[in-house]
Design a protein around this motif. Structure first.
Motif, PDB file in Angstrom:
ATOM      1  N   GLY A   9     -51.245 -52.854  -7.958  1.00 40.68           N
ATOM      2  CA  GLY A   9     -50.322 -53.889  -8.394  1.00 40.68           C
ATOM      3  C   GLY A   9     -49.090 -53.353  -9.085  1.00 40.68           C
ATOM      4  N   CYS A  10     -48.561 -52.241  -8.614  1.00 44.52           N
ATOM      5  CA  CYS A  10     -47.349 -51.662  -9.194  1.00 44.52           C
ATOM      6  C   CYS A  10     -46.137 -52.022  -8.344  1.00 44.52           C
ATOM      7  CB  CYS A  10     -47.463 -50.145  -9.273  1.00 44.52           C
ATOM      8  SG  CYS A  10     -48.733 -49.587 -10.412  1.00 44.52           S
TER       9      CYS A  10
ATOM     10  N   ILE B 103     -51.329 -56.680 -15.254  1.00 42.34           N
ATOM     11  CA  ILE B 103     -52.359 -56.484 -16.265  1.00 42.34           C
ATOM     12  C   ILE B 103     -53.341 -57.633 -16.095  1.00 42.34           C
ATOM     13  CG2 ILE B 103     -52.842 -56.594 -18.737  1.00 42.34           C
ATOM     14  CD1 ILE B 103     -50.231 -55.186 -19.214  1.00 42.34           C
ATOM     15  N   ASP B 104     -54.621 -57.315 -16.034  1.00 44.29           N
ATOM     16  CA  ASP B 104     -55.639 -58.347 -15.852  1.00 44.29           C
ATOM     17  C   ASP B 104     -55.747 -59.228 -17.091  1.00 44.29           C
ATOM     18  OD1 ASP B 104     -56.314 -57.462 -13.299  1.00 44.29           O
ATOM     19  OD2 ASP B 104     -57.815 -56.077 -14.055  1.00 44.29           O
TER      20      ASP B 104
ATOM     21  N   ARG C 124     -32.599 -53.616 -21.993  1.00 45.06           N
ATOM     22  CA  ARG C 124     -32.386 -52.168 -22.071  1.00 45.06           C
ATOM     23  C   ARG C 124     -33.561 -51.445 -22.730  1.00 45.06           C
ATOM     24  NH1 ARG C 124     -29.349 -51.063 -18.311  1.00 45.06           N
ATOM     25  NH2 ARG C 124     -27.383 -52.140 -18.292  1.00 45.06           N
ATOM     26  N   SER C 125     -34.160 -52.045 -23.764  1.00 47.13           N
ATOM     27  CA  SER C 125     -35.237 -51.340 -24.458  1.00 47.13           C
ATOM     28  C   SER C 125     -36.514 -52.157 -24.616  1.00 47.13           C
ATOM     29  CB  SER C 125     -34.761 -50.849 -25.830  1.00 47.13           C
ATOM     30  OG  SER C 125     -34.375 -51.937 -26.635  1.00 47.13           O
ATOM     31  N   ALA C 126     -36.434 -53.464 -24.544  1.00 52.97           N
ATOM     32  CA  ALA C 126     -37.624 -54.301 -24.763  1.00 52.97           C
ATOM     33  C   ALA C 126     -38.531 -54.308 -23.532  1.00 52.97           C
ATOM     34  CB  ALA C 126     -37.215 -55.728 -25.105  1.00 52.97           C
ATOM     35  N   ARG C 127     -39.816 -54.394 -23.795  1.00 53.19           N
ATOM     36  CA  ARG C 127     -40.828 -54.598 -22.760  1.00 53.19           C
ATOM     37  C   ARG C 127     -41.251 -56.053 -22.836  1.00 53.19           C
ATOM     38  NH1 ARG C 127     -45.294 -50.075 -23.843  1.00 53.19           N
ATOM     39  NH2 ARG C 127     -45.671 -50.140 -21.617  1.00 53.19           N
ATOM     40  N   GLN C 128     -41.652 -56.625 -21.695  1.00 51.38           N
ATOM     41  CA  GLN C 128     -42.115 -58.009 -21.685  1.00 51.38           C
ATOM     42  C   GLN C 128     -43.377 -58.132 -20.856  1.00 51.38           C
ATOM     43  OE1 GLN C 128     -38.764 -60.423 -20.283  1.00 51.38           O
ATOM     44  NE2 GLN C 128     -38.446 -61.031 -22.404  1.00 51.38           N
ATOM     45  N   LEU C 129     -44.226 -59.071 -21.253  1.00 48.73           N
ATOM     46  CA  LEU C 129     -45.410 -59.438 -20.495  1.00 48.73           C
ATOM     47  C   LEU C 129     -45.262 -60.905 -20.136  1.00 48.73           C
ATOM     48  CD1 LEU C 129     -48.216 -58.348 -19.564  1.00 48.73           C
ATOM     49  CD2 LEU C 129     -49.135 -59.502 -21.582  1.00 48.73           C
ATOM     50  N   LEU C 130     -45.290 -61.217 -18.834  1.00 51.14           N
ATOM     51  CA  LEU C 130     -45.130 -62.583 -18.339  1.00 51.14           C
ATOM     52  C   LEU C 130     -46.471 -63.064 -17.803  1.00 51.14           C
ATOM     53  CD1 LEU C 130     -42.227 -61.357 -18.278  1.00 51.14           C
ATOM     54  CD2 LEU C 130     -41.809 -62.757 -16.278  1.00 51.14           C
ATOM     55  N   ALA C 131     -46.892 -64.240 -18.251  1.00 50.02           N
ATOM     56  CA  ALA C 131     -48.143 -64.839 -17.782  1.00 50.02           C
ATOM     57  C   ALA C 131     -47.896 -66.317 -17.499  1.00 50.02           C
ATOM     58  CB  ALA C 131     -49.249 -64.681 -18.822  1.00 50.02           C
TER      59      ALA C 131
ATOM     60  N   ALA D  35     -51.261 -60.907 -15.468  1.00 44.86           N
ATOM     61  CA  ALA D  35     -49.955 -61.057 -16.099  1.00 44.86           C
ATOM     62  C   ALA D  35     -49.102 -59.891 -15.603  1.00 44.86           C
ATOM     63  CB  ALA D  35     -50.086 -61.021 -17.619  1.00 44.86           C
ATOM     64  N   LEU D  36     -47.809 -59.993 -15.772  1.00 39.82           N
ATOM     65  CA  LEU D  36     -46.891 -58.999 -15.234  1.00 39.82           C
ATOM     66  C   LEU D  36     -46.191 -58.285 -16.379  1.00 39.82           C
ATOM     67  CD1 LEU D  36     -45.980 -58.158 -12.366  1.00 39.82           C
ATOM     68  CD2 LEU D  36     -44.109 -59.798 -12.609  1.00 39.82           C
ATOM     69  N   LEU D  37     -46.351 -56.962 -16.446  1.00 41.55           N
ATOM     70  CA  LEU D  37     -45.698 -56.150 -17.466  1.00 41.55           C
ATOM     71  C   LEU D  37     -44.390 -55.601 -16.907  1.00 41.55           C
ATOM     72  CD1 LEU D  37     -45.844 -54.751 -20.284  1.00 41.55           C
ATOM     73  CD2 LEU D  37     -46.658 -52.764 -19.033  1.00 41.55           C
ATOM     74  N   LEU D  38     -43.295 -55.877 -17.605  1.00 39.68           N
ATOM     75  CA  LEU D  38     -41.979 -55.370 -17.213  1.00 39.68           C
ATOM     76  C   LEU D  38     -41.532 -54.330 -18.221  1.00 39.68           C
ATOM     77  CD1 LEU D  38     -42.174 -58.286 -15.939  1.00 39.68           C
ATOM     78  CD2 LEU D  38     -39.701 -58.287 -16.028  1.00 39.68           C
TER      79      LEU D  38
END
Length: 143
Positions: free
Chosen positions: A14-15, A24-25, A69-76, A103-106
């Motif tokens: 899932g990449c 991410i499960d 630019r620097s933040a990571r996000q997790l979308l569910a 969920a999707l990690l960006l």
């Protein structure tokens, strides 16, 4: 600052965009009383500093259309169905999120847009940094 201590995404699982986005499960617990979508912050690949819900978006409307630019996000997706368009300078991927499962990690420098495919869709977003307009970019060619 991006947390560099987190391991890379699982190989071939899932990449997207060369490993800069991955699933991410997550497990949705449902019964006759309703549904529960839990997130234990200690189990996430970053320590959330911000959480928000996107709701009441008319069917077919697109939101987001930016990257960080620097933040990571997790979308569910907590309810309904949301299609996520992911871009970097050379690639484009489409991913559909539905409740439970994944969920999707960006990672930083990924441009994303979300299209709400059902009128009752709810998107939960966890971010690694507080809101900072200077961290945003709006043109996917800047990813």
């Amino acid at each position: 600052m991006v947390d560099q201590s987190i391991a890379a995404p699982p190989e071939n699982r899932g990449c997207f965009l060369g490993g800069r986005v991955w699933f991410i499960d997550v497990r949705l617990h449902s019964d006759q009383r309703g549904a529960l979508l839990p997130f234990d912050f200690a189990d996430l690949p970053f320590q959330p500093k911000r959480l928000f819900l996107v709701t009441d978006v008319p069917q077919g409307v697109q939101r987001g259309c930016h990257g960080h630019r620097s933040a990571r996000q997790l979308l569910a997706c907590a309810k309904g169905r949301v299609q996520v368009e992911l871009r970097d300078r050379t690639r484009r991927e489409l991913v559909t999120l539905e409740p439970g499962g994944q969920a999707l990690l960006l990672e930083p420098n990924v441009w994303a847009a979300q299209t709400y495919e059902t009128p009752e869709s709810v998107l939960l977003v966890l971010a690694s940094a507080p809101y900072d307009p200077s961290d945003y970019f709006h043109d996917w060619r800047d990813a």
